[in-house]
Design a protein around this motif. Structure first.
Motif: not given
Length: 254
Positions: A34-39, A58-62, A96-102, A133-135
């Motif tokens: 939904x948020x178009x997160x790539x990282x 295909x998402x880059x994950x840490x 880091x510069x991520x699109x989404x943190x969970x 975003x943080x979720x």
């Protein structure tokens, strides 16, 4: 410090088999889309189930977790080379510069100390790109989930290939709100070894969480329901504002 079920090598090795239904992660996968997160930064990644789900798309994950045994389990799974694994916590991350943190499942509630919680929120904020975003989720205290944490409702025997039968059950040990403590017991039939893991979760009220997020510079966009646990969880969606519009990020309490 992580609980024994995450940091004891024998328990970490059977963790996934004892909790095989991770349908709770489906909503997080959908939010990443939904948020178009790539990282994505997966805080409290444990044995890597969610991180690997995302990496497979295909998402880059840490993935970061303080429990070495759990991280080692994650590192030896198929596809693990597509994830950057870090033994540690959100307060000690590299740049880091991520699109989404969970923080999925119990990850947020397992951070019981106020300082540790604030450091986690600050660390996640610094890891997010502006607009990221943080979720995370946390149980609704009023639903008193701990009243169902007893042997009768949690007892089970699981046959695990290469390990044998493992009995497990949970027992509530203390309720001193906002903290609730419980103990899991594990019995390995192969050699009779009995292991236990003590845990404590912090049950935060919605207003408390919203205030903490605001104090650390986040904008709370939405508080959702967990689709698989209607009325039982708060799912917070908080955004790091665009720095160009909001000015410097709030330092937040330490």
């Amino acid at each position: 410090m992580a609980d024994e079920c995450f940091r004891h090598p024998r328990l970490a090795a059977v963790y996934d088999a004892l909790d095989p239904d991770r349908g709770d992660l489906d909503a997080y996968v959908r939010m990443a889309e939904e948020f178009g997160a790539r990282r994505v930064l997966d805080i409290g990644c444990g044995t890597g189930v969610f991180a690997l789900l995302l990496a497979g798309r295909g998402i880059e994950v840490v993935g970061v977790d303080p429990a070495r045994a759990s991280v080692e389990v994650a590192r030896h799974k198929p596809g693990a080379d597509r994830v950057r694994w870090i033994e540690g916590d959100a307060a000690s991350l590299p740049a880091l510069r991520v699109d989404l943190a969970t923080m999925t499942a119990n990850a947020a509630q397992e951070i019981t100390g106020t300082r540790a919680w604030h450091r986690t929120l600050r660390g996640a904020y610094e890891a997010l790109r502006p607009g990221g975003r943080l979720v995370f989720e946390t149980r609704v205290p009023a639903r008193r989930a701990w009243e169902r944490w007893d042997r009768d409702r949690t007892y089970g025997v699981t046959e695990i290939p290469g390990v044998g039968a493992v009995e497990s059950w949970c027992r509530l040990t203390q309720v001193r709100l906002p903290l609730v403590s419980f103990r899991w017991t594990y019995v390995f039939a192969a050699d009779g070894e009995v292991l236990t893991s003590d845990s404590t979760l912090r049950f935060r009220e919605r207003r408390e969480v919203e205030a903490d997020l605001a104090a650390h510079g986040y904008v709370v966009e939405e508080v959702r329901d967990a689709p698989d646990r209607t009325g039982l969880e708060y799912v917070f969606v908080a955004r790091r504002p665009d720095d160009a519009l909001s000015g410097a990020p709030a330092p937040g309490p330490r």
